[in-house]
Design an enzyme around this catalytic site. Sequence first.
Site, PDB file in Angstrom:
ATOM      1  N   SER A  90       0.870  -1.185   0.000  1.00  0.00           N
ATOM      2  CA  SER A  90       0.000   0.000   0.000  1.00  0.00           C
ATOM      3  C   SER A  90       0.896   1.220   0.000  1.00  0.00           C
ATOM      4  O   SER A  90       2.089   1.118   0.337  1.00  0.00           O
ATOM      5  CB  SER A  90      -0.860  -0.014   1.273  1.00  0.00           C
ATOM      6  OG  SER A  90      -1.386   1.265   1.551  1.00  0.00           O
ATOM      7  N   TYR A 110      -1.820  -1.148  10.579  1.00  0.00           N
ATOM      8  CA  TYR A 110      -1.800  -1.290   9.116  1.00  0.00           C
ATOM      9  C   TYR A 110      -0.486  -0.765   8.535  1.00  0.00           C
ATOM     10  O   TYR A 110       0.162  -1.429   7.723  1.00  0.00           O
ATOM     11  CB  TYR A 110      -2.990  -0.518   8.533  1.00  0.00           C
ATOM     12  CG  TYR A 110      -3.232  -0.735   7.061  1.00  0.00           C
ATOM     13  CD1 TYR A 110      -3.997  -1.812   6.605  1.00  0.00           C
ATOM     14  CD2 TYR A 110      -2.713   0.145   6.106  1.00  0.00           C
ATOM     15  CE1 TYR A 110      -4.223  -2.009   5.255  1.00  0.00           C
ATOM     16  CE2 TYR A 110      -2.940  -0.046   4.753  1.00  0.00           C
ATOM     17  CZ  TYR A 110      -3.699  -1.122   4.327  1.00  0.00           C
ATOM     18  OH  TYR A 110      -3.923  -1.315   2.987  1.00  0.00           O
TER      19      TYR A 110
END
Length: 250
Positions: free
Chosen positions: A132, A145
């Site tokens: 990401s 995350y």
Amino acid sequence: MTKGELAGRTALVTGGASGIGAACARELATLGAEVTVADIDGVGAKTVAAEIGGKAWEVDLLDVTALEELRLDTDILVNNAGVQSINPIVDFPPEQFRKLLALMVEAPFLLIRAALPHMYEQGRGRIINISSVHGIRASAYKSAYVTAKHALEGLSKVTALEGGPHGVTSNCVSPGYVRTPLVDKQIADQAVTHGIAEEEVVERIMLTESAIKRLVEPEEVASLVGWLASDAARMVTGASYTMDGGWSAR
Ligand code: NAD
């Protein structure tokens, strides 16, 4: 990329029942690979597998102990399954932090470990990790995350170094916000938190850093994954490809 380019290859896509994973499964199947769709959502995995003529594997990747003895005969491994959890560090449940790291770091490590012996025997293989923009940039309230994705980037590079002499490449694909159920949920949550319309969440909160003001489409991510799986990308390894509309150019 031409149809049939991956004929005779096998691929495994985790989190393949939805969003980016489903798009990757479709792309790899279109290119000719025989795809296994691995997901905790057994029904969703079967649906995507039936659509692309592949196989379904219902698996809870949080059950990491069960992955320790696994051996995977796959030529292409796409580590994609992931979840999001938003909270300031002071309120972040420790159990939730551990869960995100187990799903997004430990499970990819164990799957890579399970897949490499077959790839080494074949003298070729492709590991593609869906990271990401949060693998290279931080955002507040996403401690687990951001930590997990940064760790995945490191794991991917080590895999590249070890796999290189065996014809195995390992790369990360690092998208900005992609139009998937994971993001739809965040948009709805943030609209409530900030008391604004969902369109405003996308424009004012999610895309503030992006030069191109729209969400990435899952098929755009899948197209890059298809190329990384191809022979044309055989010299591409240890890399991290952003697809973030210019977010990380800042
Ligand atoms: P999604 O929610 O649409 O799909 C995730 C899939 O993972 C689901 O099918 C889900 O059932 C599966 N999954 C969740 N927990 C699992 C478990 N314990 N075992 C097996 N499968 C499990 O999400 P998405 O947006 O397609 O995200 C896919 C990946 O892309 C994630 O790693 C995410 O971090 C990454 N990513 C997403 C975006 C985005 O904006 N959507 C941006 C950058 C990176």
